[in-house]
Design a protein around this motif. Structure first.
Motif, short mmCIF file in Angstrom:
data_model
loop_
_atom_site.label_atom_id
_atom_site.label_comp_id
_atom_site.label_asym_id
_atom_site.label_seq_id
_atom_site.Cartn_x
_atom_site.Cartn_y
_atom_site.Cartn_z
N UNK A 47 0.83 -1.21 0.00
CA UNK A 47 0.00 0.00 0.00
C UNK A 47 0.87 1.26 0.00
N UNK A 48 1.98 1.23 0.73
CA UNK A 48 2.85 2.41 0.78
C UNK A 48 3.46 2.70 -0.58
N UNK A 49 3.84 1.63 -1.30
CA UNK A 49 4.39 1.81 -2.64
C UNK A 49 3.34 2.37 -3.59
N UNK A 50 2.11 1.87 -3.45
CA UNK A 50 1.02 2.31 -4.31
C UNK A 50 0.73 3.80 -4.07
N UNK A 51 0.67 4.19 -2.82
CA UNK A 51 0.40 5.60 -2.49
C UNK A 51 1.48 6.49 -3.07
N UNK A 52 2.72 6.08 -2.93
CA UNK A 52 3.84 6.90 -3.40
C UNK A 52 3.79 7.09 -4.91
N UNK A 53 3.66 6.00 -5.67
CA UNK A 53 3.75 6.12 -7.13
C UNK A 53 2.49 6.74 -7.74
#
Length: 368
Positions: A203-209
């Motif tokens: 989820x953190x990667x998704x939010x960032x990109x």
């Protein structure tokens, strides 16, 4: 540099070192002589070693391509266990230090682009052929870990390379998701805890990109940022708002250059990797450890099978070893903790590891 004088100098070096040191592997029953060499890649002078049978009758030559991390090939005597076995077969061996490492010039860059590393491999091969180093009429590559990305790039640009030994090879995407997912249970996390932490990671990667703000990132990583094992594997994930926004802004300006795995949101390290692998018309040996918790060996195994394995102009031989970790050493759990701080070539190699390579080389590279 005059090519003819370079060839004469190289032969002279072989003779001098042979007279001075004799068979460098004689104490192990190996008739091998090792010499230094240098070549230029880009604007950097790289330094390495060449192993030859003392009779000078190498029938082929293997170039070693490293995984990630530091190198000091002379101090470590890196890959000696393999080099002496290959030389016994009549195969010369070549390896060198990364820029800024060992005796190589330049500055070490942990994040050196894969294409630059591949260019270095091809520059070394060009040098070996110009110098007519014994065995260079039949060149292959041995690569491990990160080398599983580098070698196919090099092979796709130089089809005259004849064979490839892949050890602990990789799928297209970065390994961090798999490493954490595999090692968290070995750090004592329950299945439920592991799933929660990995869910927060994705989820953190998704939010960032996708351009999500700092508050959303913090809210999505409440457990992830507090876990000490995650900190050990991935570092401090909190960071400041300024750091997060600066990094995200830089990514947004270059986002067209990135692709991500749809399931894990891991960055794809080599674009069109399946197409590159499918286009390799060579003999390939791939070795995997079933306790490899560093890279997703199952996914890499399946990828090789669906690409190289379906190419009628290639051959693919694969072996998996039940008790092998990422370093192809016997391992109780495969945990990265088992090899922390240990030299690359330390540990007891798994049964059949050497034999699989020797038998394959005798069949495909130097048939009797």
């Amino acid at each position: 540099m005059n090519i003819n004088s370079s060839k004469t100098s190289l032969v002279f070096v072989f003779i001098v070192l042979f007279i001075a040191f004799g068979c460098s592997g004689a104490k192990n029953g190996v008739q091998m002589v090792t010499t230094d060499f240098e070549f230029i890649s880009g604007n950097t002078k790289l330094s390495g070693i060449i192993d030859q049978p003392v009779n000078g009758k190498a029938q082929a030559l293997i170039v070693f391509v490293h995984g990630t991390g530091n190198t000091d090939i002379r101090r470590e005597n890196r890959y000696y266990d393999l080099r002496r076995r290959f030389v016994e077969l009549g195969i010369a061996c070549v390896t060198w230090d990364k820029p800024g490492q060992g005796q190589s010039a330049g500055v070490y860059d942990y994040n050196q682009p894969l294409e630059e590393i591949a260019r270095g491999v091809l520059d070394a091969i060009t040098w070996l052929r110009i110098q007519e180093v014994p065995g260079s009429e039949k060149i292959g590559i041995w690569g491990t870990s990160q080398g599983g990305w580098v070698v196919p790039i090099a092979l796709s640009q130089e089809p005259s390379i004849q064979f490839w030994i892949s050890v602990s090879g990789v799928p297209a995407e970065d390994n961090k998701h798999y490493l954490m997912q595999s090692n968290l249970p070995l750090e004592g996390r329950t299945q439920q805890e592991t799933e929660r932490l990995m869910g927060e990671w994705r989820r953190s990667k998704q939010i960032f990109i996708q351009g999500g703000d700092y508050e959303s990132y913090l809210a999505a990583t409440e457990n992830l940022r507090k876990d000490p094992a995650v900190f050990d594997f991935a570092g401090d994930l909190t960071g400041s708002r300024e750091e997060y926004e600066t990094e995200q802004e830089g990514y947004m300006k270059m986002k067209d250059q990135f692709e991500f795995d749809e399931e894990t949101f891991s960055v794809i390290r080599v674009r069109n990797f399946d197409e590159i692998l499918n286009g390799l018309d060579i003999d390939v040996l791939a070795l995997f450890g079933e306790k490899d918790t560093n890279v997703n060996w199952r996914k890499a195994h399946a990828l090789y099978e669906s690409t190289i394995g379906q190419n009628p102009n290639a051959t693919l031989t694969m072996h998996t070893f039940p008790d092998c970790n990422h370093s192809m050493s016997v391992s109780a759990t495969g945990s990265v903790r088992e090899v922390e701080g240990m030299p690359l070539d330390s540990g007891v190699k798994c049964e059949g590891y050497y034999e699989a390579q020797i038998e394959w080389l005798r069949k495909y590279v130097i048939p009797e």
